[in-house]
Design a protein around this motif. Structure first.
Motif, PDB file in Angstrom:
ATOM      1  N   ARG A 148       0.855  -1.181   0.000  1.00  0.00           N
ATOM      2  CA  ARG A 148       0.000   0.000   0.000  1.00  0.00           C
ATOM      3  C   ARG A 148       0.891   1.232   0.000  1.00  0.00           C
ATOM      4  N   GLU A 150       1.340   5.636  -0.509  1.00  0.00           N
ATOM      5  CA  GLU A 150       0.696   6.920  -0.243  1.00  0.00           C
ATOM      6  C   GLU A 150       1.556   8.050  -0.798  1.00  0.00           C
ATOM      7  N   ASN A 244      -7.425   8.140  -5.021  1.00  0.00           N
ATOM      8  CA  ASN A 244      -6.778   6.856  -5.220  1.00  0.00           C
ATOM      9  C   ASN A 244      -6.270   6.770  -6.655  1.00  0.00           C
ATOM     10  N   ARG A 278      -3.679  13.630  -0.081  1.00  0.00           N
ATOM     11  CA  ARG A 278      -3.219  12.251   0.044  1.00  0.00           C
ATOM     12  C   ARG A 278      -3.767  11.467  -1.136  1.00  0.00           C
ATOM     13  N   THR A 280      -3.690   7.411  -2.440  1.00  0.00           N
ATOM     14  CA  THR A 280      -3.281   6.052  -2.097  1.00  0.00           C
ATOM     15  C   THR A 280      -3.232   5.181  -3.347  1.00  0.00           C
ATOM     16  N   TYR A 299       5.826   8.003  -4.195  1.00  0.00           N
ATOM     17  CA  TYR A 299       4.869   7.282  -3.353  1.00  0.00           C
ATOM     18  C   TYR A 299       5.649   6.434  -2.350  1.00  0.00           C
TER      19      TYR A 299
END
Length: 312
Positions: A148, A150, A244, A278, A280, A299
């Motif tokens: 994951r 960010e 996202n 932000r 993701t 990222y």
């Protein structure tokens, strides 16, 4: 042993909230505050909140399934905990998951959020082991491990280079692009789905999924070479919580030229221009080219997600 969902009675929901969030170790669990927030937003629901109780009514295990506010069925198991006093947590958890699956008429995936070094922590390895065994017994037999990521504004954005041109497309053009990107994909979910359906069927499912996400269809872009040749696809998207990356990729014949950096930069610029603080993203740990592209774009890895899915 009794397996049951919570009722709408506030006292019953209080039992779900009050279950100790750190009862059995390092696998991330939802805090009481987060559970109440998600219940209020209809992303957690009483009928998706399940208990395993002994004959005295003591809660020995808790499972919380999650969905979007308008979901008819839960999308994923978000939290699974068993009291440390239970001798065989895998067996108890498997029974709880099976009861939930039967009630839902579906096998939602199970997402475990883990620290990046979880394999180096014996307590984390043990906590993952019984959860994975329980998931497999309940029909979630395909593991996928994802990173994951960010992005925050401190990372900055790369400007356009002119190597690609981005434009809106028709549904038919997007369907074609989704199908082309599935060819030779390193994404494990895509590979698994292509064992039971063709690329066009998968493309239709992928389109339907992203159309159902909180992001807008108007955000999507085809990526083309300056002469109009299709190079890839950029699908900026969103979750109920933040912006996202969504879906992106390069068609097989254009891979290996660094064009994925251009497509990721386009998505990042789009969200940043909209004021996102932000962004993701996720990619499979085995998809090293995509992981490298995220790193080059600024990222940062925030966690590892171990996802257990049903076989296609």
């Amino acid at each position: 042993m009794r397996f049951r969902p919570a009722t709408a009675d506030p006292a019953d929901l209080d039992r779900a909230v009050a279950y100790p969030a750190d009862a059995d170790g390092p696998v991330a669990a939802l805090s009481p505050e987060k559970i109440r927030e998600e219940l209020a937003a209809n992303r957690l629901r009483p009928e998706w909140t399940w208990f395993a109780e002994d004959e005295d009514g003591e809660v020995l295990a808790r499972a919380l399934w999650w969905g979007r506010a308008d979901s008819e069925r839960p999308i994923a198991l978000d939290c699974l905990q068993v009291r440390p006093t239970v001798a065989d947590p895998a067996a108890l958890a498997a029974g709880l998951l099976a009861a939930g699956h039967e009630a839902f008429g579906a096998l939602p995936e199970y997402n475990m959020s883990l620290p990046g070094d979880w394999r180096e922590r014996p307590e984390a390895v043990a906590a993952v082991a019984w959860r994975r065994e329980a998931a497999e017994r309940a029909g979630l037999v395909r593991p996928i491990e994802r990173l994951r990521y960010e992005w925050t504004p401190a990372a900055g954005t790369a400007g356009p280079t002119g190597r690609l041109v981005f434009r809106d497309g028709t549904d038919e053009e997007y369907l074609h692009a989704f199908a082309r990107l599935a060819e030779g994909s390193l994404d494990l979910h895509t590979q698994g789905e292509l064992r039971s359906m063709d690329a066009e069927q998968l493309a239709r499912e992928d389109m339907a999924f992203y159309l159902d996400c909180p992001g807008e269809r108007s955000w999507w872009r085809l990526a083309e070479l300056p002469d109009g040749t299709l190079a890839g696809l950029a699908v900026p998207s969103a979750t109920p919580y933040h912006r996202n990356v969504g879906y992106l990729g390069v068609v097989p014949e254009q891979r290996g030229r660094g064009l994925i950096d251009e497509i990721l930069a386009e998505i990042t610029r789009f969200h940043a221009a909209e004021g996102a603080d932000r962004i993701t993203a996720t990619t499979d740990t085995v998809n090293t080219p995509m992981a490298a592209a995220f790193a080059r774009a600024g990222y940062e890895v925030t966690e590892i997600r171990l996802i257990m899915e049903a076989a296609p």
